[in-house]
Design an enzyme around this catalytic site. Structure first.
Site, PDB file in Angstrom:
ATOM      1  N   ALA A 246       0.831  -1.220   0.000  1.00 37.77           N
ATOM      2  CA  ALA A 246       0.000   0.000   0.000  1.00 37.77           C
ATOM      3  C   ALA A 246       0.867   1.273   0.000  1.00 37.77           C
ATOM      4  O   ALA A 246       1.921   1.287   0.628  1.00 37.77           O
ATOM      5  CB  ALA A 246      -0.894  -0.004   1.242  1.00 37.77           C
ATOM      6  N   PRO A 247       0.462   2.307  -0.746  1.00 36.03           N
ATOM      7  CA  PRO A 247      -0.801   2.441  -1.481  1.00 36.03           C
ATOM      8  C   PRO A 247      -0.802   1.799  -2.865  1.00 36.03           C
ATOM      9  O   PRO A 247      -1.868   1.618  -3.439  1.00 36.03           O
ATOM     10  CB  PRO A 247      -0.973   3.955  -1.603  1.00 36.03           C
ATOM     11  CG  PRO A 247       0.422   4.502  -1.555  1.00 36.03           C
ATOM     12  CD  PRO A 247       1.212   3.573  -0.671  1.00 36.03           C
ATOM     13  N   GLY A 248       0.407   1.472  -3.452  1.00 33.19           N
ATOM     14  CA  GLY A 248       0.281   0.660  -4.657  1.00 33.19           C
ATOM     15  C   GLY A 248       1.087   1.062  -5.885  1.00 33.19           C
ATOM     16  O   GLY A 248       0.853   0.501  -6.954  1.00 33.19           O
ATOM     17  N   GLY A 249       2.028   1.981  -5.764  1.00 33.90           N
ATOM     18  CA  GLY A 249       2.836   2.368  -6.939  1.00 33.90           C
ATOM     19  C   GLY A 249       3.595   1.185  -7.520  1.00 33.90           C
ATOM     20  O   GLY A 249       3.639   0.992  -8.737  1.00 33.90           O
ATOM     21  N   ASP A 265      -0.982  -6.221   2.637  1.00 28.26           N
ATOM     22  CA  ASP A 265      -0.721  -5.020   3.442  1.00 28.26           C
ATOM     23  C   ASP A 265      -1.961  -4.711   4.280  1.00 28.26           C
ATOM     24  O   ASP A 265      -3.076  -4.714   3.743  1.00 28.26           O
ATOM     25  CB  ASP A 265      -0.388  -3.815   2.516  1.00 28.26           C
ATOM     26  CG  ASP A 265       0.350  -2.709   3.261  1.00 28.26           C
ATOM     27  OD1 ASP A 265      -0.136  -2.290   4.340  1.00 28.26           O
ATOM     28  OD2 ASP A 265       1.397  -2.261   2.770  1.00 28.26           O
ATOM     29  N   ASP A 303       8.377  -4.665   0.323  1.00 27.50           N
ATOM     30  CA  ASP A 303       8.781  -3.274   0.583  1.00 27.50           C
ATOM     31  C   ASP A 303       8.065  -2.823   1.856  1.00 27.50           C
ATOM     32  O   ASP A 303       7.095  -2.085   1.797  1.00 27.50           O
ATOM     33  CB  ASP A 303       8.399  -2.397  -0.620  1.00 27.50           C
ATOM     34  CG  ASP A 303       8.813  -0.949  -0.436  1.00 27.50           C
ATOM     35  OD1 ASP A 303       9.644  -0.664   0.455  1.00 27.50           O
ATOM     36  OD2 ASP A 303       8.301  -0.083  -1.189  1.00 27.50           O
ATOM     37  N   LYS A 334      15.268  -1.834   4.189  1.00 23.60           N
ATOM     38  CA  LYS A 334      15.484  -0.486   4.745  1.00 23.60           C
ATOM     39  C   LYS A 334      16.711  -0.515   5.640  1.00 23.60           C
ATOM     40  O   LYS A 334      16.937  -1.504   6.350  1.00 23.60           O
ATOM     41  CB  LYS A 334      14.284  -0.070   5.597  1.00 23.60           C
ATOM     42  CG  LYS A 334      12.961  -0.191   4.909  1.00 23.60           C
ATOM     43  CD  LYS A 334      12.606   1.077   4.199  1.00 23.60           C
ATOM     44  CE  LYS A 334      11.283   0.906   3.473  1.00 23.60           C
ATOM     45  NZ  LYS A 334      11.090   1.839   2.386  1.00 23.60           N
TER      46      LYS A 334
HETATM   47  C1  SAM Z   1       6.998   1.903   1.965  1.00 28.27           C
HETATM   48  S1  SAM Z   1       5.339   1.398   2.201  1.00 28.27           S
HETATM   49  C2  SAM Z   1       5.117   0.410   0.770  1.00 28.27           C
HETATM   50  C3  SAM Z   1       4.934   1.176  -0.494  1.00 28.27           C
HETATM   51  C4  SAM Z   1       4.314   0.300  -1.558  1.00 28.27           C
HETATM   52  N1  SAM Z   1       5.193  -0.777  -1.951  1.00 28.27           N
HETATM   53  C5  SAM Z   1       3.843   1.065  -2.762  1.00 28.27           C
HETATM   54  O1  SAM Z   1       4.119   0.605  -3.867  1.00 28.27           O
HETATM   55  O2  SAM Z   1       3.158   2.089  -2.651  1.00 28.27           O
HETATM   56  C6  SAM Z   1       5.494   0.222   3.469  1.00 28.27           C
HETATM   57  C7  SAM Z   1       4.251  -0.606   3.731  1.00 28.27           C
HETATM   58  O3  SAM Z   1       4.626  -1.746   4.490  1.00 28.27           O
HETATM   59  C8  SAM Z   1       3.469  -2.146   5.186  1.00 28.27           C
HETATM   60  N2  SAM Z   1       3.831  -3.155   6.206  1.00 28.27           N
HETATM   61  C9  SAM Z   1       4.594  -3.020   7.315  1.00 28.27           C
HETATM   62  N3  SAM Z   1       4.676  -4.208   7.967  1.00 28.27           N
HETATM   63  C10 SAM Z   1       3.973  -5.111   7.238  1.00 28.27           C
HETATM   64  C11 SAM Z   1       3.687  -6.487   7.387  1.00 28.27           C
HETATM   65  N4  SAM Z   1       4.146  -7.198   8.404  1.00 28.27           N
HETATM   66  N5  SAM Z   1       2.953  -7.105   6.429  1.00 28.27           N
HETATM   67  C12 SAM Z   1       2.467  -6.415   5.375  1.00 28.27           C
HETATM   68  N6  SAM Z   1       2.700  -5.089   5.193  1.00 28.27           N
HETATM   69  C13 SAM Z   1       3.444  -4.444   6.116  1.00 28.27           C
HETATM   70  C14 SAM Z   1       2.924  -0.833   5.736  1.00 28.27           C
HETATM   71  O4  SAM Z   1       1.545  -0.942   6.068  1.00 28.27           O
HETATM   72  C15 SAM Z   1       3.169   0.121   4.559  1.00 28.27           C
HETATM   73  O5  SAM Z   1       2.011   0.281   3.753  1.00 28.27           O
END
Ligand code: SAM
Length: 387
Positions: A246-249, A265, A303, A334
């Site tokens: 999320a959000p999905g790019g 997510d 991610d 990260k």
């Molecule tokens: C950097 S954002 C991801 C951006 C996303 N890849 C995009 O394309 O927009 C990090 C995401 O990791 C999710 N997250 C953190 N821990 C998680 C878990 N254990 N399982 C699934 N999602 C997780 C968060 O909710 C957050 O939306």
């Protein structure tokens, strides 16, 4: 062969580059640095091949050093043509003792020691860490201007590749490239390398991507670059899971390539992503997802905004499950503290221990304080299916 090596990297990653090189190449001696730029003195008779692999995660670009050029008039862009830059004797690391009065391009070509230059790469040293003041590493208009100026002054135009007038065109494997790194408005560092890998074919290891107007997050850029760099052989129509979607790019980049995407997510996905019939949202944290959801999936990306070991724990729990057969991975790890950079070899080893025999990592141009890790099972051995 040159006595020095130059390296460009993300601002903040200099220490990580020094540590990596100290570990892999103990005979290289750190010589000179600016933020985002370093040089190393090479041992005498180093015998490195022109296209040798530095095996560095944090070096965005590298090559053999020719020396420093003072391009006084570049401070005033319109005056660039009238500049009278000077080239330091090869390998001199400190600015200040400019020698010679020849035009920079001619001098740089001469300093190439008779090699036939086929292409010119020009890029600026990063000015800020990615995201700071909205900065994104890229080939800048100033670099395009300098490229034009060097191209027009080439003393051996007949040796240049057909597309060498295009400052963004990647080099072909095996091409000899003259490098010009704009350290600031008045000083350029000249070098050369032989194009080989995806990164070394692009000027400064930089690819020019434009975030589509409908992209719902900047992660589109990271995914697109990661797919291009890793060259994972994901076939059209493949099923890909993204943990932390999320959000999905990133999902948009995967969907645009014709993949079926399962996004895991707990956070909300953008409506435009949810509306895509090839996208499924599993709105849970990854440990809460039943393993059977991954049974038909062969490719996994992650991610998550968590520490690397947490991402690796989550991925390990999926890929080592007896009912799950994942052929390839593309993971963002990260690095909340730069000290974690020292543990990258350990992270790569951990991924190898899951049965991935091709494991590579790189700090991508569009990565912030993080790296991209790509892993592949080659050949792919699907686990026997257990119902
Ligand atoms: C950097 S954002 C991801 C951006 C996303 N890849 C995009 O394309 O927009 C990090 C995401 O990791 C999710 N997250 C953190 N821990 C998680 C878990 N254990 N399982 C699934 N999602 C997780 C968060 O909710 C957050 O939306």
């Amino acid at each position: 062969m040159s006595d020095f090596l130059f390296v460009t990297c993300q601002i903040g990653a200099e220490g990580a580059v020094k540590t990596e090189i100290g570990r892999r190449w103990p005979a290289f001696r750190f010589a000179f640095s600016r933020p985002g730029f370093l040089t190393f003195k090479l041992p005498a008779a180093h015998g490195l091949a022109a296209d040798f692999d530095l095996e560095s995660v944090f070096a965005r670009a590298y090559g053999f050093s020719l020396g420093l050029v003072k391009a006084g008039a570049v401070a005033n862009r319109g005056e660039a043509e009238k500049g009278e830059p000077h080239l330091l004797p090869e390998g001199t690391a400190e600015p200040g003792s400019f020698a010679g009065t020849e035009d920079a391009a001619i001098a740089a070509w001469k300093a190439c020691q008779g090699r036939t230059v086929q292409r010119i790469h020009v890029w600026e040293r990063d000015r800020f860490a990615p995201g700071v003041h909205g900065f994104e590493p890229n080939i800048t208009p100033a670099a395009v201007d300098v490229h034009r100026s060097l191209f027009e002054r080439c003393p051996q135009p007949q040796s240049l590749a057909k597309t060498a007038s295009d400052p963004l065109q990647p080099a072909k494997p095996g091409e000899m490239v003259l490098d010009c790194i704009m350290l600031d408005d008045t000083q350029w560092w000249m070098g050369w390398h032989c194009a080989n890998t995806f990164a070394s074919r692009h000027p400064g290891g930089l690819i020019s991507l434009t975030l589509p107007a409908d992209a719902v997050s900047r992660a589109w850029l990271k995914m697109e670059e990661g797919l291009r760099w890793s060259q994972l052989p994901i076939p059209k129509g493949a099923r890909v899971a993204e943990i932390g979607s999320a959000p999905g790019g990133a999902s948009q980049a995967l969907l645009a390539r014709g993949f079926w995407v399962t996004g895991v997510d707990p956070a909300e996905m953008a409506p435009s992503v949810l509306a895509n019939p090839h996208f499924t949202h599993v709105r849970r944290r990854s440990p809460q997802v039943r393993r059977r959801e991954f049974r038909k999936i062969r490719w996994l990306t992650a991610d998550m905004n968590v520490a690397p070991n947490y991402t690796l724990d989550a991925v390990e729990a999926i890929v080592t499950h007896p009912e799950v057969s994942i052929r390839g991975l593309l993971l963002t790890l990260k690095l909340p503290h730069w000290e974690l950079a020292e543990r990258v070899p350990e992270y790569m080893e951990r991924v190898r221990s899951w049965g991935y025999n091709v494991v590579r990592a790189r700090q991508l141009q569009y990565n912030r304080q993080e790296i991209c890790l790509a892993a592949l099972q080659k050949p792919f051995c699907r686990k026997p299916f257990h119902a």
